[in-house]
Design an enzyme around this catalytic site. Sequence first.
Site, PDB file in Angstrom:
ATOM      1  N   ASP A   1     -37.271  -5.623  24.625  1.00  0.00           N
ATOM      2  CA  ASP A   1     -36.348  -4.418  24.564  1.00  0.00           C
ATOM      3  C   ASP A   1     -35.131  -5.072  24.052  1.00  0.00           C
ATOM      4  OD1 ASP A   1     -34.929  -2.413  24.551  1.00  0.00           O
ATOM      5  OD2 ASP A   1     -34.538  -1.904  26.786  1.00  0.00           O
TER       6      ASP A   1
ATOM      7  N   GLU B   1     -21.116 -32.462  14.883  1.00  0.00           N
ATOM      8  CA  GLU B   1     -20.446 -33.379  16.098  1.00  0.00           C
ATOM      9  C   GLU B   1     -20.061 -32.510  17.228  1.00  0.00           C
ATOM     10  OE1 GLU B   1     -17.511 -36.089  14.327  1.00  0.00           O
ATOM     11  OE2 GLU B   1     -17.897 -35.153  12.474  1.00  0.00           O
TER      12      GLU B   1
ATOM     13  N   GLU C   1     -18.471 -31.263  20.871  1.00  0.00           N
ATOM     14  CA  GLU C   1     -17.889 -32.044  21.886  1.00  0.00           C
ATOM     15  C   GLU C   1     -17.771 -31.154  23.144  1.00  0.00           C
ATOM     16  OE1 GLU C   1     -14.376 -34.148  19.456  1.00  0.00           O
ATOM     17  OE2 GLU C   1     -14.013 -32.078  19.897  1.00  0.00           O
TER      18      GLU C   1
ATOM     19  N   ARG D   1      -7.175 -37.441   9.080  1.00  0.00           N
ATOM     20  CA  ARG D   1      -8.026 -36.580   9.804  1.00  0.00           C
ATOM     21  C   ARG D   1      -7.483 -35.244  10.515  1.00  0.00           C
ATOM     22  NH1 ARG D   1     -12.668 -39.131  12.537  1.00  0.00           N
ATOM     23  NH2 ARG D   1     -13.107 -40.863  11.696  1.00  0.00           N
TER      24      ARG D   1
ATOM     25  N   GLU E   1     -16.602 -32.720   5.494  1.00  0.00           N
ATOM     26  CA  GLU E   1     -16.453 -32.247   6.822  1.00  0.00           C
ATOM     27  C   GLU E   1     -15.503 -31.486   7.034  1.00  0.00           C
ATOM     28  OE1 GLU E   1     -14.224 -35.104   9.428  1.00  0.00           O
ATOM     29  OE2 GLU E   1     -15.537 -34.985  11.112  1.00  0.00           O
TER      30      GLU E   1
HETATM   31  P1  ADP Z   1     -16.493 -38.680  12.355  1.00  0.00           P
HETATM   32  O1  ADP Z   1     -16.012 -39.907  11.821  1.00  0.00           O
HETATM   33  O2  ADP Z   1     -15.975 -37.367  11.980  1.00  0.00           O
HETATM   34  O3  ADP Z   1     -16.466 -38.709  14.074  1.00  0.00           O
HETATM   35  P2  ADP Z   1     -19.507 -39.195  12.748  1.00  0.00           P
HETATM   36  O4  ADP Z   1     -19.828 -40.506  12.127  1.00  0.00           O
HETATM   37  O5  ADP Z   1     -19.348 -39.049  14.005  1.00  0.00           O
HETATM   38  O6  ADP Z   1     -18.225 -38.728  11.957  1.00  0.00           O
HETATM   39  O7  ADP Z   1     -20.603 -37.783  12.272  1.00  0.00           O
HETATM   40  C1  ADP Z   1     -21.166 -37.986  11.299  1.00  0.00           C
HETATM   41  C2  ADP Z   1     -22.120 -36.874  11.250  1.00  0.00           C
HETATM   42  O8  ADP Z   1     -22.394 -36.500   9.897  1.00  0.00           O
HETATM   43  C3  ADP Z   1     -23.551 -37.050  11.825  1.00  0.00           C
HETATM   44  O9  ADP Z   1     -24.146 -35.974  12.292  1.00  0.00           O
HETATM   45  C4  ADP Z   1     -24.348 -37.434  10.335  1.00  0.00           C
HETATM   46  O10 ADP Z   1     -25.949 -37.276  10.635  1.00  0.00           O
HETATM   47  C5  ADP Z   1     -23.909 -36.434   9.562  1.00  0.00           C
HETATM   48  N1  ADP Z   1     -24.027 -36.919   8.106  1.00  0.00           N
HETATM   49  C6  ADP Z   1     -24.176 -38.072   7.471  1.00  0.00           C
HETATM   50  N2  ADP Z   1     -24.569 -37.941   6.195  1.00  0.00           N
HETATM   51  C7  ADP Z   1     -24.675 -36.539   5.888  1.00  0.00           C
HETATM   52  C8  ADP Z   1     -25.024 -36.004   4.769  1.00  0.00           C
HETATM   53  N3  ADP Z   1     -25.149 -36.214   3.680  1.00  0.00           N
HETATM   54  N4  ADP Z   1     -24.905 -34.456   5.022  1.00  0.00           N
HETATM   55  C9  ADP Z   1     -24.600 -33.863   6.065  1.00  0.00           C
HETATM   56  N5  ADP Z   1     -24.280 -34.510   7.208  1.00  0.00           N
HETATM   57  C10 ADP Z   1     -24.274 -35.832   7.177  1.00  0.00           C
HETATM   58 MG    MG Z   2     -15.711 -35.548  12.962  1.00  0.00          MG
HETATM   59 MG    MG Z   3     -14.818 -35.778  18.056  1.00  0.00          MG
HETATM   60 MG    MG Z   4     -17.881 -38.031  15.444  1.00  0.00          MG
HETATM   61 MG    MG Z   5     -15.477 -38.392  15.567  1.00  0.00          MG
END
Ligand code: ADP
Ligand code: MG
Ligand code: MG
Ligand code: MG
Ligand code: MG
Length: 443
Positions: A52, A131, A133, A315, A332
């Site tokens: 539903d 990512e 949290e 950042r 990002e």
């Molecule tokens: P940060 O430095 O912001 O903490 P992370 O290393 O924790 O970044 O997160 C990286 C994320 O980006 C992971 O989920 C990874 O799989 C993703 N990632 C890596 N290459 C690509 C891509 N080409 N397209 C989309 N996401 C990607």
């Molecule tokens: Mg990040």
């Molecule tokens: Mg974080």
């Molecule tokens: Mg991260």
């Molecule tokens: Mg991080």
Amino acid sequence: KTLSKEEIKQIMQEENVQFLRLMFTDINGIIKNVEVPASQVDKVLDNKITFDGSSIDGFVRIEESDMLLHPDLSTWLIFPWGVEHGKVARLICDVYLPDGTPFPGDPRNNLRRVLEQMRDKGFSDFNIGPEPEFFLFKLDDNNEPTLDLNDQGAYFDFAPVDLGENCRRDIVLELEKMGFEVEASHHEVAPGQHEIDFRYADALEAADRIQTFKLVVKTIARKHGLHATFMAKPLQGINGSGMHMNMSLFRDGQNIFFDSQGEQQLSKEAYYFLNGVLNHARALTALNNPTVNSYKRLVPGFEAPVYVAWSARNRSPLIRIPSGRGNSTRIEFRSPDPTANPYLVIAGILMAGLDGLKERQMPVHSVDRNIYSMSETERKANGITDLPSTLHNAVKAFKKDQVVLDALGEHLAQSFVDSKDLEWASYRQTVSDWEREQYMQLY
Ligand code: ADP
Ligand code: MG
Ligand code: MG
Ligand code: MG
Ligand code: MG
């Protein structure tokens, strides 16, 4: 590999699967379940299970309240934790109307529609690496969540004070059993806060995984006597929880954001896409940060974005270009928080980016300084605008942005606005402790 109906039935026998959980997501990003016993498997696989729709947020359309669940067989998964008499498997479903057409109010159907538009433009994949949290709080004697954090650990802390580590490790193990490729998991800046990053995937799969992820985190936390919350800002004075979205656009297995000859080794397309996201950032905020509480995270001083700007180094801005190149070249987007409905967020970002590709405009130059320390005049001179500071302002921006409205389609856009207007109206009527503390004696 997607299993056939026959293979699924065979696995159910072999693995003693007793229940099938049919999952879909409502407009608020909440997972909905219809659970049926294994005996109903034929009905399930023939798309004949009804529910539903008028009881689901954002689905309301009384005249068509009976809806059908079409399971996506590629999402077949047996939960690693069992029930007393056997196992439970799940299938993520698309919602259909009785006349056999996809229901336009289903966020997952809508993402499929938007991805189809992307493929029509010649792109093969929109990759998303989230990512997320979250916080872990202790449960009280009645199993209700308290505001007591489970630890006093700090960022990347490996000391024994990180009592949440056991729980997080368990979560990671369960995720891996379910086919997640966990790339990193760590304690966050705030006490009690954790992040688990899993490998990027094409948009639809990534959104499905985010939903499954939340379910796993909450389930395993409970087993440790903890409550996991994805609320954006559970505690005042410490960082809130975000869900940065890393993204890239592929054509025939090639990342089109990368260009070894381009400025910072980024292609023109990367800049156009980035500019599209910046241009629509204010409207996207409603989708990225869909709760009243989300805006308590988007304040200066807590590593969350407040202004519309981008950087390859810093950042703090809304958009960062991480240093990876080649196929890991990515953008990002740092404003989304884990209360967001991933299907809506990804549809919105993709349409904004595609609009940028159509417009072919370069973004304003990057901002590599700390924006928080700039004066308003300096920000203006650098083309930096503010993100909406409340849910109300974000929804206003959303209503005015045709590209983002189109990313949801009429039905979803309208139910989203209706649902958020109600939320805001209810919040406005609330008188908080803060107000009494400020005004009760002063006036
Ligand atoms: P940060 O430095 O912001 O903490 P992370 O290393 O924790 O970044 O997160 C990286 C994320 O980006 C992971 O989920 C990874 O799989 C993703 N990632 C890596 N290459 C690509 C891509 N080409 N397209 C989309 N996401 C990607
Ligand atoms: Mg990040
Ligand atoms: Mg974080
Ligand atoms: Mg991260
Ligand atoms: Mg991080």
